[in-house]
Design an enzyme around this catalytic site. Structure first.
Site, PDB file in Angstrom:
ATOM      1  N   GLU A   1      52.153  32.960  44.029  1.00 19.97           N
ATOM      2  CA  GLU A   1      52.945  34.168  43.814  1.00 19.97           C
ATOM      3  C   GLU A   1      51.960  35.320  43.658  1.00 19.97           C
ATOM      4  OE1 GLU A   1      53.427  31.517  41.635  1.00 19.97           O
ATOM      5  OE2 GLU A   1      55.353  30.765  42.317  1.00 19.97           O
TER       6      GLU A   1
ATOM      7  N   TYR B   1      45.564  37.137  51.541  1.00 23.87           N
ATOM      8  CA  TYR B   1      46.253  35.863  51.751  1.00 23.87           C
ATOM      9  C   TYR B   1      46.773  35.741  53.177  1.00 23.87           C
ATOM     10  CZ  TYR B   1      45.997  35.773  46.662  1.00 23.87           C
ATOM     11  OH  TYR B   1      45.546  35.795  45.371  1.00 23.87           O
TER      12      TYR B   1
END
Length: 145
Positions: free
Chosen positions: A99, A111
């Site tokens: 998260e 990411y």
């Protein structure tokens, strides 16, 4: 700079980086306990001249990596340290999730660069300010086939 598996002696340095980077840092005791549970957790540190510059922590949940935190000392940023840590981590876990704060565009780009995709949203996930979290997965689509 070397990337290596964290040991118990690294817990205090990781905690100090937590304090520098996060509003709700993990305590030294929590980091130490996580490092000790090697069957469940996995930490990598980036070290240069005997100083820990950054780290990544992940929990092994049924063979999938759940990234708990990635952090780099403020004065060591923009040297691709987080990039190298994530790269090493993805070698250990083909399928991984995390998260990330919805407003943290730099982390989201990092990411995505490593193959993570946005798959969901956790409303009000962060207790300190109610910010939403974006759920990201890497290798998830391959798992579903």
């Amino acid at each position: 700079m070397i990337i290596r598996k964290a040991t118990e002696k690294d817990a205090e340095s990781i905690h100090l980086i937590e304090e520098m980077c996060f509003a709700d840092p993990w305590s030294t005791a929590s980091v130490l306990e996580d490092i000790k549970r090697q069957e469940r957790s996995f930490y990598l540190v980036a070290e240069e001249e005997d100083q820990i510059l950054g780290y990544v922590g992940v929990w092994n949940i049924l063979g999938e990596g759940h990234i708990t935190n990635v952090a780099v000392r403020p004065e060591a940023r923009r040297k691709h340290i987080a990039d190298q840590l994530i790269d090493e981590l993805t070698k250990a876990f083909e399928v991984a999730t995390l998260e990330v704060r919805a407003g943290n565009e730099a982390a989201i780009r990092l990411y995505e660069k490593h193959g993570f995709i946005r798959i969901g949203l956790r409303k009000g996930y962060y207790e300190n300010n109610g910010e939403d979290a974006i759920i990201m997965w890497r290798g998830y689509e391959d798992e579903q086939r």
